[in-house]
Motif scaffolding. Sequence first.
Motif, short mmCIF file in Angstrom:
data_model
loop_
_atom_site.label_atom_id
_atom_site.label_comp_id
_atom_site.label_asym_id
_atom_site.label_seq_id
_atom_site.Cartn_x
_atom_site.Cartn_y
_atom_site.Cartn_z
N SER A 130 6.94 2.20 -8.09
CA SER A 130 6.87 1.23 -9.18
C SER A 130 7.78 0.03 -8.94
CB SER A 130 7.26 1.93 -10.50
OG SER A 130 7.26 1.02 -11.57
N LEU A 131 9.04 0.29 -8.64
CA LEU A 131 9.98 -0.81 -8.41
C LEU A 131 9.59 -1.63 -7.19
CD1 LEU A 131 13.48 0.78 -9.14
CD2 LEU A 131 12.19 -0.82 -10.56
N GLY A 132 9.11 -0.95 -6.15
CA GLY A 132 8.72 -1.66 -4.93
C GLY A 132 7.59 -2.65 -5.17
N MET A 133 6.55 -2.21 -5.90
CA MET A 133 5.44 -3.11 -6.18
C MET A 133 5.88 -4.30 -7.03
SD MET A 133 1.99 -0.80 -6.72
CE MET A 133 2.68 0.59 -7.60
N ILE A 134 6.68 -4.04 -8.06
CA ILE A 134 7.12 -5.12 -8.94
C ILE A 134 7.99 -6.11 -8.19
CG2 ILE A 134 8.51 -5.67 -10.98
CD1 ILE A 134 5.78 -4.44 -11.60
N ILE A 135 8.93 -5.62 -7.38
CA ILE A 135 9.82 -6.50 -6.62
C ILE A 135 9.04 -7.36 -5.63
CG2 ILE A 135 11.66 -6.54 -4.87
CD1 ILE A 135 12.85 -4.07 -6.31
N LEU A 136 8.07 -6.75 -4.95
CA LEU A 136 7.27 -7.51 -3.98
C LEU A 136 6.41 -8.56 -4.69
CD1 LEU A 136 6.64 -7.85 -1.03
CD2 LEU A 136 4.98 -6.00 -1.18
N LEU A 137 5.84 -8.21 -5.82
CA LEU A 137 5.03 -9.18 -6.59
C LEU A 137 5.90 -10.33 -7.09
CD1 LEU A 137 2.69 -6.82 -8.66
CD2 LEU A 137 1.99 -8.41 -6.86
N LEU A 138 7.09 -10.02 -7.59
CA LEU A 138 7.98 -11.08 -8.07
C LEU A 138 8.43 -11.98 -6.92
CD1 LEU A 138 10.16 -9.02 -10.59
CD2 LEU A 138 8.60 -10.90 -11.17
N THR A 139 8.66 -11.39 -5.75
CA THR A 139 9.02 -12.18 -4.57
C THR A 139 7.91 -13.16 -4.21
OG1 THR A 139 10.36 -10.34 -3.72
CG2 THR A 139 9.75 -12.07 -2.16
N LEU A 140 6.66 -12.69 -4.30
CA LEU A 140 5.52 -13.54 -3.94
C LEU A 140 5.06 -14.43 -5.08
CD1 LEU A 140 3.44 -10.94 -1.89
CD2 LEU A 140 4.56 -12.98 -1.02
N LEU A 144 -2.62 2.62 5.91
CA LEU A 144 -1.97 2.88 4.63
C LEU A 144 -2.86 2.52 3.45
CD1 LEU A 144 1.72 1.77 5.28
CD2 LEU A 144 0.91 4.06 4.74
N THR A 145 -3.62 1.44 3.58
CA THR A 145 -4.54 1.06 2.51
C THR A 145 -5.64 2.09 2.35
OG1 THR A 145 -4.11 -1.29 2.95
CG2 THR A 145 -6.07 -0.76 1.65
N ALA A 146 -6.16 2.61 3.47
CA ALA A 146 -7.19 3.65 3.41
C ALA A 146 -6.62 4.93 2.81
CB ALA A 146 -7.74 3.92 4.81
N LEU A 147 -5.41 5.29 3.21
CA LEU A 147 -4.78 6.52 2.69
C LEU A 147 -4.50 6.39 1.20
CD1 LEU A 147 -3.63 9.28 3.47
CD2 LEU A 147 -1.45 8.17 3.98
N THR A 148 -4.04 5.22 0.76
CA THR A 148 -3.78 5.00 -0.66
C THR A 148 -5.09 4.99 -1.46
OG1 THR A 148 -1.88 3.65 0.00
CG2 THR A 148 -2.54 3.54 -2.30
N SER A 199 0.83 -1.21 0.00
CA SER A 199 0.00 0.00 0.00
C SER A 199 0.86 1.25 0.00
CB SER A 199 -0.93 0.00 1.22
OG SER A 199 -1.89 -1.03 1.12
N LEU A 200 1.99 1.20 0.73
CA LEU A 200 2.90 2.36 0.73
C LEU A 200 3.50 2.57 -0.65
CD1 LEU A 200 4.34 4.55 2.42
CD2 LEU A 200 6.17 2.90 2.81
N PHE A 201 3.92 1.48 -1.31
CA PHE A 201 4.42 1.60 -2.67
C PHE A 201 3.35 2.18 -3.60
CE2 PHE A 201 7.33 -2.14 -1.54
CZ PHE A 201 8.41 -1.30 -1.30
N GLY A 202 2.12 1.72 -3.41
CA GLY A 202 1.01 2.26 -4.22
C GLY A 202 0.80 3.74 -3.96
N LEU A 203 0.91 4.15 -2.70
CA LEU A 203 0.76 5.56 -2.35
C LEU A 203 1.86 6.39 -3.01
CD1 LEU A 203 -0.63 7.77 -0.62
CD2 LEU A 203 0.93 7.14 1.24
N PHE A 204 3.10 5.92 -2.94
CA PHE A 204 4.21 6.63 -3.57
C PHE A 204 4.00 6.73 -5.08
CE2 PHE A 204 7.55 5.45 -0.12
CZ PHE A 204 7.02 6.43 0.70
N TYR A 205 3.55 5.64 -5.68
CA TYR A 205 3.34 5.63 -7.13
C TYR A 205 2.29 6.65 -7.55
CZ TYR A 205 2.36 3.87 -11.82
OH TYR A 205 2.19 3.76 -13.18
N LEU A 206 1.20 6.73 -6.78
CA LEU A 206 0.14 7.68 -7.09
C LEU A 206 0.61 9.12 -6.88
CD1 LEU A 206 -2.82 5.72 -5.49
CD2 LEU A 206 -2.52 6.20 -7.93
#
Length: 428
Positions: free
Chosen positions: A264-274, A305-309, A235-242
């Motif tokens: 952007s990089l944070g979301m992609i790296i976390l998705l690839l990790t999972l 963070l999810t609510a804020l994003t 959610s923090l990565f999403g907030l930064f991206y927005l």
Amino acid sequence: MSILKDLQDLIEADIITQETAEKIKNHYKDKGDSSINRLFVVFGILGAILVGLGIILIIAHNWDELSKTIKTIFAFLPLVIGQLLCGYALIKKNQSIAWKESTSTFLFFGVGASISLVSQVYNIPGDLSTFILTWMLICLPIVYVMNSSLTSLFFIVGITYYATETSYWSSPSKESYLYWPLLLSILPHYYQLFKKRPKSNFMVLHNWFVPLSVLIVLGTLADKEGELMMVAYFSLFGLFYLIGNLDFFTEQKARSNGYKLFGSLGMIILLLTLSFSEIWEDLRKHEYVFKELITTPEFIVSVILTALTSWMFYVYQKNKSIEDIKPLAPMFIVFAITFIIGHYFSFAVVLINLLVLAIGILTIRNGAEKNHLGILNYGLAIIAILITCRFFDTDLSFVVRGILFVLVGVGFFATNYWMLRKRKKNEH
């Protein structure tokens, strides 16, 4: 400059008027003055740091031979000198950024030197995190009294180190909740930079230091349910991206947009990790007690963070059509749902892989539509890394794996070749 030498010839040839020539001269004069001022600021700051370090080294060399009274005087000397210099800068050089930044820098380090020297002379007990916290609290007013952006950056580094020292590196670790109000205390200065000097180098540095600091310190909130921090981080990565896609940042150069890069990089790296099934198998083994779960700091920060994003997504998207949604913008919602599903069903890993693939394809399409090679190759890189991950995670034969890599390589070449031909065609 050659263009200034040719102005008279252009006037005589009736190509430009005398008034236009004067405007050109003033433009290049202002540009030259601006470059000189920036250099003066840089050298002034470096000079202040070197002078301060020199004084500390001279004192340190003769420290053991000095009496306690002399040691005390020398302990307060950097602080006194720094305050006198800052007072002179405020009264006599109030319009000079170089003077204000350099004297503030000297005072900032003078405060740290004085605290450490007094503690050493009088054997005042304390740990490193307490020292840094005291130092930062004393130096916070310097940011606003001197309007010093460099001190603000030093302050951000200091409170980040305080949080990591307290929660990551100390044993036993302690809570560093004070970091968050300290970070909020510096945001008014950040906002003033945004309003008055939005394209300054100090603004650019704040656009990198602030999100990086938050990324580093967010993990200090983890306690017993650390796996929930994946939702918080996503959610923090999403907030930064927005934030990075708001009009102010899209109008700036890419180097000024730390939010978008980290997001952007944070979301992609976390998705690839999972995208690896072993992680989800470990998550499904964990049992939660709901009454206890909702009181954990990990759950609370994830919800906040999810609510804020979500609010930021609404702000970003309210005046745009659905077709204008960027591939990564709503991913924090999809990830939160997938994370919940993954605790009960094994196919969550398949959803993550499909999600990464979809992001890669949509990014490629976005790059093609905008005729932007960087975006297009970013999408290709996402798909290539996903295939590489599956290379080590599946039972496919080496022939099939080799074919997949060949196809990706051909895709890189073909799409870039097509894009370059399209650009040449448009130029003609």
